[in-house]
Design an enzyme around this catalytic site. Structure first.
Site, short mmCIF file in Angstrom:
data_model
loop_
_atom_site.label_atom_id
_atom_site.label_comp_id
_atom_site.label_asym_id
_atom_site.label_seq_id
_atom_site.Cartn_x
_atom_site.Cartn_y
_atom_site.Cartn_z
N SER A 47 0.80 -1.22 0.00
CA SER A 47 0.00 0.00 0.00
C SER A 47 0.83 1.28 0.00
O SER A 47 0.36 2.31 -0.46
CB SER A 47 -0.96 -0.01 1.19
OG SER A 47 -0.29 -0.27 2.39
N LYS A 90 -12.09 0.81 -1.82
CA LYS A 90 -11.04 1.39 -2.67
C LYS A 90 -11.54 1.38 -4.11
O LYS A 90 -12.40 2.17 -4.45
CB LYS A 90 -9.73 0.67 -2.41
CG LYS A 90 -9.22 1.05 -1.00
CD LYS A 90 -8.07 0.28 -0.48
CE LYS A 90 -7.71 0.83 0.90
NZ LYS A 90 -6.93 -0.07 1.71
N HIS A 106 -5.47 -3.32 -2.75
CA HIS A 106 -5.14 -2.39 -3.85
C HIS A 106 -5.10 -3.09 -5.20
O HIS A 106 -4.69 -2.48 -6.19
CB HIS A 106 -3.80 -1.71 -3.57
CG HIS A 106 -3.82 -0.93 -2.29
ND1 HIS A 106 -4.35 0.33 -2.19
CD2 HIS A 106 -3.42 -1.27 -1.05
CE1 HIS A 106 -4.26 0.75 -0.95
NE2 HIS A 106 -3.70 -0.21 -0.23
C1 LIG Z 1 -6.96 -0.20 3.18
C2 LIG Z 1 -6.32 -1.50 3.50
C3 LIG Z 1 -6.90 -2.40 4.39
C4 LIG Z 1 -8.09 -2.03 5.21
O1 LIG Z 1 -9.25 -1.95 4.46
P1 LIG Z 1 -10.43 -1.00 4.97
O2 LIG Z 1 -11.62 -1.50 4.25
O3 LIG Z 1 -10.03 0.38 4.61
O4 LIG Z 1 -10.53 -1.19 6.46
C5 LIG Z 1 -6.32 -3.64 4.55
N1 LIG Z 1 -5.19 -3.97 3.89
C6 LIG Z 1 -4.58 -3.12 3.05
C7 LIG Z 1 -3.35 -3.54 2.34
C8 LIG Z 1 -5.11 -1.86 2.83
O5 LIG Z 1 -4.51 -1.00 2.03
#
Ligand SMILES: *Cc1c(COP(=O)(O)O)cnc(C)c1O
Length: 398
Positions: free
Chosen positions: A188, A247, A216
């Site tokens: 990320s 996302k 992602h």
């Molecule tokens: C954003 C993210 C999460 C958490 O997801 P949310 O739905 O925002 O709680 C978990 N793992 C990674 C790699 C992320 O980037």
């Protein structure tokens, strides 16, 4: 009046401030989009995870509205006590069907957030015998994986980022009966893609689960947006996929897709699934539309445009001492180094109307503070030109 407890916290906050580590929120008054009104100013943002621009897509917004009229505002309870809606069930069936080429006997489970899904997944996989479980985790994995591993009470072995030889050695040395390898698919804060085929091969050699956090990748990678598993054409009963839906899917929540027995076990034992109110069904209803868009022609076109924007950023101006991390994804980090320097760089961009987030420790290792530039299919080529021009000015400053 003396308030010793409050004063102690206040001193900690002042220390963060002095170290350039204090985090501040900015308030956005408009829908998620490249152009937003933030703290009263119109800004061009390169900081959202809305990679396909679906968060404000008219069809998704309309589906959310329709979901609210069909199912109301809230779910009213946890999934096991009356809160499990037809909309949740339909979304789970749709996601299981979507991921079917990559899993055997697939089933999916919808979670309120990806953070909770990771806590649930890692603790539940280790739950039958935590003292006999070992979790092998990449050093750059997301905080929610780190926390899930802690919550599991399993032994945790962290391997150096992407270091397959180290992982292989740790697996070979392990005496744990339950072995769980866990990795972000797309990291990320770095934007690089994990060597998932080699990770899966190692897991198959050593009887380990491979848990892939595709936060992602889902929606963005693969010809149909099925994510990292599609990108690498992986298929295995040992795969457990966690995909987020806030996302690229543009709404909120997450899912785990895996063999139906894994999912049934989560329903029985995963405390972050069981002991929380189910997300509003309207969100699941809106996500049905997101998933259709992702898997269809529109998703394909948006991914192609995103790839063009990534190619355009190849010409990013970089000055001595900065490092542009190699990335084939929409996450394009520019490592500046120190906290003060990265905050200064973000401020120079902000003054030019560009909103890019400065990422510092502990989110990334100290000394590697960076601008985390993210692209969205909602950006235009002109938007990216504007960013490149601002970075060129920044690169010449001293
Ligand atoms: C954003 C993210 C999460 C958490 O997801 P949310 O739905 O925002 O709680 C978990 N793992 C990674 C790699 C992320 O980037």
């Amino acid at each position: 009046m003396s308030l010793p407890l409050i004063d102690a916290l206040q001193r900690h906050i002042e220390t963060l401030d002095a170290q350039g580590l204090r985090r501040r929120r900015r308030t956005v008054a408009t829908p998620c989009a490249p152009w937003v009104e933030v703290d009263g100013r119109r800004m061009l943002g390169f900081n959202s995870n809305d990679y396909l621009g679906l968060a404000s897509h008219p069809q998704v917004v309309e589906a959310l509205r329709q979901g609210a009229s069909l199912y109301g505002a809230g779910s009213g309870g946890s999934h096991l006590i009356g809160g499990h809606s037809r909309a949740h069930a339909q979304l789970e069936d749709r996601l299981a069907a979507l991921m079917a080429p990559h899993l055997s006997q697939p089933r999916a489970l919808y979670f309120c957030t990806g953070y909770m899904a990771n806590l649930a997944l890692l603790s539940a996989l280790a739950a039958p015998e935590p003292a006999q479980a070992e979790i092998f985790s990449d050093a750059l994995n997301h905080a929610s994986i780190i926390d899930g591993a802690r919550l599991s009470r399993a032994r945790v072995s962290v391997y150096a980022h992407g270091d397959l030889a180290a992982l292989e050695a740790a697996l070979a040395a392990s005496t744990a009966r339950t072995r769980i390898v866990v990795s972000d698919s797309v990291f990320s804060m770095d934007g690089d893609i994990a060597p998932l085929p080699a990770l899966l091969a190692a897991c198959e050699r050593h009887g380990a689960w491979l848990v892939v956090d595709d936060a992602h990748g889902f929606g963005v990678l693969g010809a149909h947006g099925r994510g990292a598993l599609e990108h690498f054409a992986l298929r295995s009963p040992q795969l457990v996929l966690m995909g987020t839906l806030g996302k690229a899917a543009g709404v909120s929540g997450a899912f785990v897709a895996a063999h139906e027995t894994v999912i049934e076990w989560l329903v029985q034992r995963a405390r972050p699934y069981i002991y929380t109110t189910a997300a509003p069904p309207a969100l699941a209803h809106a996500l049905l539309t997101s998933v259709e868009l992702i898997a269809g022609e529109e998703g394909r076109a948006r991914r192609a445009h995103l790839a063009d924007l990534q190619a355009q950023l190849e010409s990013m101006p970089v000055r001595a001492g900065w490092q542009r991390l190699p990335s084939d994804t929409a996450i394009q980090p520019l490592v500046i180094g120190g906290n003060a320097e990265v905050l200064q760089a973000a401020q120079v961009l902000f003054d030019q109307g560009l909103w890019v987030t400065a990422i510092r420790a502990p989110t990334v290792p100290a000394g590697t503070a960076r601008l985390r530039i993210t692209l969205s299919a909602a950006h235009t080529a002109q938007d990216v030109d504007q960013l490149l021009a601002a970075l060129a000015i920044l690169a010449q400053e001293d």
